[in-house]
Design a protein around this motif. Structure first.
Motif, short mmCIF file in Angstrom:
data_model
loop_
_atom_site.label_atom_id
_atom_site.label_comp_id
_atom_site.label_asym_id
_atom_site.label_seq_id
_atom_site.Cartn_x
_atom_site.Cartn_y
_atom_site.Cartn_z
N VAL A 1 3.57 -2.80 7.41
CA VAL A 1 4.06 -2.93 6.04
C VAL A 1 3.57 -1.72 5.26
CG1 VAL A 1 4.03 -4.33 3.94
CG2 VAL A 1 3.86 -5.44 6.17
N ARG A 2 4.45 -1.15 4.46
CA ARG A 2 4.05 -0.04 3.58
C ARG A 2 4.28 -0.47 2.14
NH1 ARG A 2 3.11 5.41 3.84
NH2 ARG A 2 3.66 6.63 1.98
N ARG B 1 -5.18 -7.52 -4.53
CA ARG B 1 -5.87 -7.94 -3.31
C ARG B 1 -5.79 -6.91 -2.18
NH1 ARG B 1 -6.10 -14.31 -2.14
NH2 ARG B 1 -6.33 -15.06 -4.28
N LEU B 2 -5.05 -5.85 -2.38
CA LEU B 2 -4.92 -4.83 -1.34
C LEU B 2 -5.83 -3.64 -1.66
CD1 LEU B 2 -1.04 -4.80 -0.80
CD2 LEU B 2 -2.77 -6.15 0.39
N ASP B 3 -6.38 -3.07 -0.61
CA ASP B 3 -7.22 -1.89 -0.74
C ASP B 3 -6.44 -0.79 -1.44
OD1 ASP B 3 -8.72 0.41 -0.40
OD2 ASP B 3 -9.28 -0.02 1.67
N PRO B 4 -6.90 -0.31 -2.60
CA PRO B 4 -6.13 0.71 -3.32
C PRO B 4 -6.07 2.05 -2.61
CG PRO B 4 -8.26 0.36 -4.36
CD PRO B 4 -8.12 -0.71 -3.31
N ASP B 5 -6.94 2.27 -1.63
CA ASP B 5 -6.94 3.54 -0.90
C ASP B 5 -6.04 3.51 0.33
OD1 ASP B 5 -8.80 4.67 -2.68
OD2 ASP B 5 -10.47 3.75 -1.61
N ARG B 6 -5.37 2.40 0.55
CA ARG B 6 -4.46 2.29 1.69
C ARG B 6 -3.06 1.99 1.19
NH1 ARG B 6 -6.51 -2.33 5.50
NH2 ARG B 6 -4.65 -1.67 6.66
N ASP B 7 -2.06 2.48 1.93
CA ASP B 7 -0.69 2.10 1.62
C ASP B 7 0.02 1.48 2.82
OD1 ASP B 7 -0.25 4.31 3.22
OD2 ASP B 7 0.67 5.52 1.64
N THR B 8 -0.64 1.44 3.97
CA THR B 8 -0.06 0.85 5.16
C THR B 8 -0.94 -0.29 5.66
OG1 THR B 8 0.92 2.97 5.78
CG2 THR B 8 0.78 1.30 7.50
#
Length: 294
Positions: free
Chosen positions: A110-111, A91-98
């Motif tokens: 959150v990271r 459910r999280l954007d794979p291009d983001r880590d933060t």
């Protein structure tokens, strides 16, 4: 109504360890009383509900309830388990880590790293540390914990501190004293109310350096109906801040707090402290999933 739920073992690398979290995603349609009833049904220290954020800039909003129906705040295992599941579920954007989470009125970073089909590592910022007062009556404090006054650390004083939730941090002189504690629930609840604290984090720093652990702790929270919790991020955060403030850890970037051993659910909570910034890091395992028929 069918409501899907998931079970995440937080601060664990294998199932049936760490601190179990019941998680309900897509919970916007659930009124507060239903969330509280679900938390009672699961009877875990906290059940977390993922809902749409109210504040601009937030990616997710989390609400967490205890079996007693009390909503709790702060970024501990209640939040970490949610982000572990969000990462694992895709459910999280794979291009983001933060990302940014809303908990109560707070917006906290959150990271998420090391994502895979079996989990992720999550690092979360907590609120800036606040040191809110001391409990000086050693005899009364020891008595409600089922200890002797001489079991308490002779060179340190119990104090209330917070990085999102107010907890009483109680230093003792040995791991044996940590293990021996048998709190008087009513007495501890009264003492916590007088101190302005929610829960009690009993800890020692008198450990073998070879173990790689900064402190060993147990957490009791009769205020919200938790007899003992196996891993408590909202208490580990302020304890890490106190250890850094008082010069008790050599590396502010790596503070390890052991908890849950007495319950047979060993947990290691990794923290770092950089001035007012307290960050907590952990992993977890998706242990179960199912559907509530309401």
């Amino acid at each position: 109504m069918d409501v899907q739920f998931f079970w995440v073992d937080v601060f664990a690398t294998t199932a049936l360890a760490g601190n179990p979290l019941a998680l309900v995603p897509d919970a916007d349609a659930l009124p507060d009383e239903t969330m509280q009833a679900i938390a009672r049904e699961f009877n875990q220290s906290e059940t977390t509900f993922v809902v749409r954020p109210e504040r601009p800039g937030a990616d997710q909003r989390l609400r967490s309830f205890t079996p007693a129906g009390v909503e709790v705040f702060g970024a501990g295992h209640n939040a970490m388990g949610a982000w572990i599941w969000l990462a694992q579920s895709g459910r999280l954007d794979p291009d983001r880590d933060t990302f940014v989470q809303q908990i109560g009125d707070d917006l906290l970073k959150v990271r998420v790293s090391g994502r895979s089909s079996t989990g992720a590592q999550v690092s979360m910022e907590q609120s800036a540390p606040r040191f809110l007062g001391r409990v000086e009556d050693r005899e009364a404090l020891a008595a409600v914990l089922g200890l002797r006054a001489e079991d308490l650390a002779g060179d340190r004083v119990a104090e209330v501190a917070s990085t999102g939730a107010e907890h009483l941090l109680v230093p003792v002189g040995s791991i044996e004293a940590v293990d021996a504690a048998q709190p008087d629930t009513a007495g501890l609840r009264k003492l916590l109310a007088e101190a302005g604290a929610e829960g009690c984090y009993l800890y020692t720093v008198a450990l073998d350096p070879a173990a790689g652990v900064s402190a060993s702790a147990r957490f009791f929270n009769p205020t919200v109906g938790i007899a003992e919790d196996p891993a408590t991020g909202t208490a580990a955060g302020p304890l890490a801040a106190v250890l850094v403030r008082d010069g008790l850890v050599p590396d502010h970037g790596r503070i390890v707090i052991e908890q849950g051993r007495r319950l047979g659910r060993p947990s290691r909570i990794l923290l770092s402290v950089d001035g007012p910034l307290v960050t907590i890091t952990g992993t977890g395992i998706l242990a179960a999933e199912g559907v509530l028929h309401l």
